[in-house]
Write a protein that holds these residues in place. Structure first.
Motif, PDB file in Angstrom:
ATOM      1  N   PRO A 116      57.126  41.268  73.469  1.00 18.38           N
ATOM      2  CA  PRO A 116      58.167  40.949  72.287  1.00 18.38           C
ATOM      3  C   PRO A 116      57.921  41.721  71.140  1.00 18.38           C
ATOM      4  O   PRO A 116      56.903  41.880  70.676  1.00 18.38           O
ATOM      5  N   ALA A 117      59.147  42.430  70.768  1.00 20.01           N
ATOM      6  CA  ALA A 117      59.276  43.294  69.748  1.00 20.01           C
ATOM      7  C   ALA A 117      59.008  42.492  68.532  1.00 20.01           C
ATOM      8  O   ALA A 117      58.153  43.038  67.772  1.00 20.01           O
ATOM      9  N   ASP A 118      59.292  41.169  68.626  1.00 15.33           N
ATOM     10  CA  ASP A 118      58.894  40.472  67.328  1.00 15.33           C
ATOM     11  C   ASP A 118      57.559  40.009  67.022  1.00 15.33           C
ATOM     12  O   ASP A 118      57.242  39.564  66.055  1.00 15.33           O
ATOM     13  N   GLU A 119      56.767  40.398  68.150  1.00 12.10           N
ATOM     14  CA  GLU A 119      55.324  40.048  67.875  1.00 12.10           C
ATOM     15  C   GLU A 119      54.642  40.943  67.099  1.00 12.10           C
ATOM     16  O   GLU A 119      53.606  40.749  66.400  1.00 12.10           O
ATOM     17  N   PHE A 120      55.013  42.064  67.075  1.00  9.83           N
ATOM     18  CA  PHE A 120      54.506  43.320  66.403  1.00  9.83           C
ATOM     19  C   PHE A 120      54.149  42.970  64.835  1.00  9.83           C
ATOM     20  O   PHE A 120      53.150  42.925  64.255  1.00  9.83           O
ATOM     21  N   PRO A 121      55.296  42.370  64.133  1.00 11.50           N
ATOM     22  CA  PRO A 121      55.210  42.211  62.693  1.00 11.50           C
ATOM     23  C   PRO A 121      54.347  40.871  62.475  1.00 11.50           C
ATOM     24  O   PRO A 121      53.519  40.702  61.716  1.00 11.50           O
ATOM     25  N   VAL A 122      54.265  40.038  63.487  1.00  8.17           N
ATOM     26  CA  VAL A 122      53.250  38.909  63.558  1.00  8.17           C
ATOM     27  C   VAL A 122      51.626  39.376  63.523  1.00  8.17           C
ATOM     28  O   VAL A 122      50.855  38.943  62.667  1.00  8.17           O
ATOM     29  N   VAL A 123      51.449  40.265  64.267  1.00 12.25           N
ATOM     30  CA  VAL A 123      50.341  41.116  64.467  1.00 12.25           C
ATOM     31  C   VAL A 123      49.955  41.692  63.256  1.00 12.25           C
ATOM     32  O   VAL A 123      48.788  41.461  62.399  1.00 12.25           O
ATOM     33  N   VAL A 124      50.862  42.465  62.802  1.00 13.40           N
ATOM     34  CA  VAL A 124      50.613  43.147  61.481  1.00 13.40           C
ATOM     35  C   VAL A 124      50.266  42.185  60.547  1.00 13.40           C
ATOM     36  O   VAL A 124      49.356  42.511  59.525  1.00 13.40           O
ATOM     37  N   ALA A 125      51.179  41.234  60.207  1.00 10.03           N
ATOM     38  CA  ALA A 125      50.743  40.328  59.046  1.00 10.03           C
ATOM     39  C   ALA A 125      49.487  39.571  59.167  1.00 10.03           C
ATOM     40  O   ALA A 125      48.917  39.211  58.079  1.00 10.03           O
ATOM     41  N   SER A 162      46.809  40.814  60.170  1.00  9.29           N
ATOM     42  CA  SER A 162      45.827  41.669  60.293  1.00  9.29           C
ATOM     43  C   SER A 162      45.798  42.290  58.625  1.00  9.29           C
ATOM     44  O   SER A 162      45.281  43.545  58.738  1.00  9.29           O
ATOM     45  N   HIS A 163      46.177  41.623  57.805  1.00 10.17           N
ATOM     46  CA  HIS A 163      46.330  42.326  56.312  1.00 10.17           C
ATOM     47  C   HIS A 163      44.915  42.440  55.947  1.00 10.17           C
ATOM     48  O   HIS A 163      44.250  41.990  56.169  1.00 10.17           O
ATOM     49  N   GLY A 164      44.781  43.916  55.375  1.00  7.92           N
ATOM     50  CA  GLY A 164      43.472  44.170  54.870  1.00  7.92           C
ATOM     51  C   GLY A 164      42.614  45.104  55.799  1.00  7.92           C
ATOM     52  O   GLY A 164      41.779  45.598  55.710  1.00  7.92           O
ATOM     53  N   ARG A 165      43.095  44.970  57.338  1.00  6.43           N
ATOM     54  CA  ARG A 165      42.451  45.971  58.191  1.00  6.43           C
ATOM     55  C   ARG A 165      42.842  47.313  57.946  1.00  6.43           C
ATOM     56  O   ARG A 165      44.090  47.421  57.652  1.00  6.43           O
ATOM     57  N   ARG A 166      41.884  48.317  58.336  1.00  3.62           N
ATOM     58  CA  ARG A 166      42.333  49.847  58.539  1.00  3.62           C
ATOM     59  C   ARG A 166      43.631  49.728  59.650  1.00  3.62           C
ATOM     60  O   ARG A 166      43.257  49.302  60.530  1.00  3.62           O
ATOM     61  N   GLY A 167      44.405  50.826  59.211  1.00  5.26           N
ATOM     62  CA  GLY A 167      45.403  51.220  60.167  1.00  5.26           C
ATOM     63  C   GLY A 167      46.820  50.319  59.939  1.00  5.26           C
ATOM     64  O   GLY A 167      47.498  50.522  60.707  1.00  5.26           O
ATOM     65  N   TRP A 172      46.537  46.852  70.676  1.00  9.36           N
ATOM     66  CA  TRP A 172      47.317  47.755  69.708  1.00  9.36           C
ATOM     67  C   TRP A 172      46.832  47.851  68.459  1.00  9.36           C
ATOM     68  O   TRP A 172      46.912  48.970  67.878  1.00  9.36           O
ATOM     69  N   ILE A 173      46.373  46.445  67.642  1.00 10.86           N
ATOM     70  CA  ILE A 173      46.238  46.824  66.159  1.00 10.86           C
ATOM     71  C   ILE A 173      44.773  47.517  66.122  1.00 10.86           C
ATOM     72  O   ILE A 173      44.309  48.180  65.044  1.00 10.86           O
ATOM     73  N   ASP A 174      43.858  47.308  67.141  1.00  7.47           N
ATOM     74  CA  ASP A 174      42.483  48.005  67.138  1.00  7.47           C
ATOM     75  C   ASP A 174      42.626  49.405  67.150  1.00  7.47           C
ATOM     76  O   ASP A 174      41.801  50.147  66.564  1.00  7.47           O
ATOM     77  N   LEU A 175      43.635  49.826  67.727  1.00 11.15           N
ATOM     78  CA  LEU A 175      44.027  51.200  68.243  1.00 11.15           C
ATOM     79  C   LEU A 175      44.493  51.934  66.934  1.00 11.15           C
ATOM     80  O   LEU A 175      44.523  53.169  66.701  1.00 11.15           O
TER      81      LEU A 175
END
Length: 292
Positions: free
Chosen positions: A158-167, A169-174, A133-136
């Protein structure tokens, strides 16, 4: 009688070195029933459209540590990605210390993929759903990323996993795009193109619709609709290819008549509208909602 054609000896994905070791000549590799997917890789023409066979061909020359990723991982996770041209290349992510180039049959991404972010799918090493998801995120338009998000939610990611992935991935494109999309993900989205339409509605600043709303009138069930604003008695239906079927079309017309007679404004759009006339689609919805 004409001489029968000689059948191809290429039965599975192979490279030139392996083929020659098996007694298959260079002339036989040029057989009309053999597909050359890169300078040095071949597979039977009949299997050239099969993703697994293309993956097997690419992995013949993949370096240690290569992981199937991006659009290829999405396909292996059975996530439909709209708005993207038919990209037949296999996406690979390789460690930074590997010298591997993209070529006709593969697109190489260079990044580290730690073991917790990988899974095995049908024996293949693939990025996990969250890593996929974060790669896309930098690769897809927001509407397409929302479609992937909605599908993941519908499969109980899990919906609450998306904010964890974003956190993490700080600094990545997208990341900014991923953060915006995750805020409106909804497991009730009926199809990827409905998700794309919903992103247009969100981007235009219109109120968020209720998905799969059940409409009743005088206690009678009139239908379950794709999107609705019950307080304004406005609904939107997205008509995919299934609505071309005669029985579905007839049922749609009868249901629409019932909804209109019950006081609802009914707007129906197709992919031709969403992709070809997005401004007009948003303007029509906005006008129906009283925001013109």
């Amino acid at each position: 009688m004409p001489t029968p054609s000689v059948p191809s000896r290429v039965r599975h994905p192979t490279d030139r070195r392996t083929a020659l070791a098996e007694g298959i000549t260079g002339w036989q590799l040029r057989h009309r029933e053999v597909a050359r997917t890169s300078r040095d890789t071949y597979l039977p023409q009949a299997s050239a459209d099969v993703l697994r066979h293309r993956i097997d061909a690419v992995l013949l020359g993949a370096p240690p540590g290569a992981v199937l990723s991006h659009l290829t991982a999405a396909a292996l996770w059975r996530l439909e990605v709209p708005l993207m041209d038919d990209d037949r290349r296999v996406h690979l992510t390789v460690p930074p210390d590997r010298r591997v180039r993209s070529r006709a049959d593969r697109l190489v991404h260079v990044a580290s993929v730690p073991p917790p972010e990988t899974r095995r799918v049908a024996g293949l090493l693939v990025t996990s759903p969250s890593r996929t998801w974060i790669d896309l995120a930098p690769l897809l338009p927001p509407g397409a990323l929302l479609a992937v998000t909605d599908q993941m939610l519908s499969r109980r990611f899990p919906a609450d996993e998306f904010p964890v992935v974003v956190a993490r991935s700080h600094g990545r494109r997208g990341v900014a795009r991923a953060r915006a999309v995750m805020a409106i993900g909804d497991p009730l989205s009926g199809s990827p193109m409905e998700s794309v339409l919903r992103w247009l509605i969100h981007e235009a600043g219109l109120p968020r619709p209720v998905l799969q709303h059940v409409v009743r009138h005088d206690g009678r069930f009139l239908g379950q609709v794709d999107m609705a604003w019950p307080d304004r008695r406005v609904l939107v239906e997205f008509d995919g290819n299934v609505h071309r079927d005669r029985k579905v079309f007839v049922d749609d017309i009868r249901r629409q008549n019932g909804l209109v007679l019950a006081g609802w404004t009914v707007l129906r759009f197709t992919s031709a509208d969403v992709l070809g006339r997005p401004r007009q689609v948003v303007a029509a919805i906005g006008a129906a909602l009283g925001f013109s």
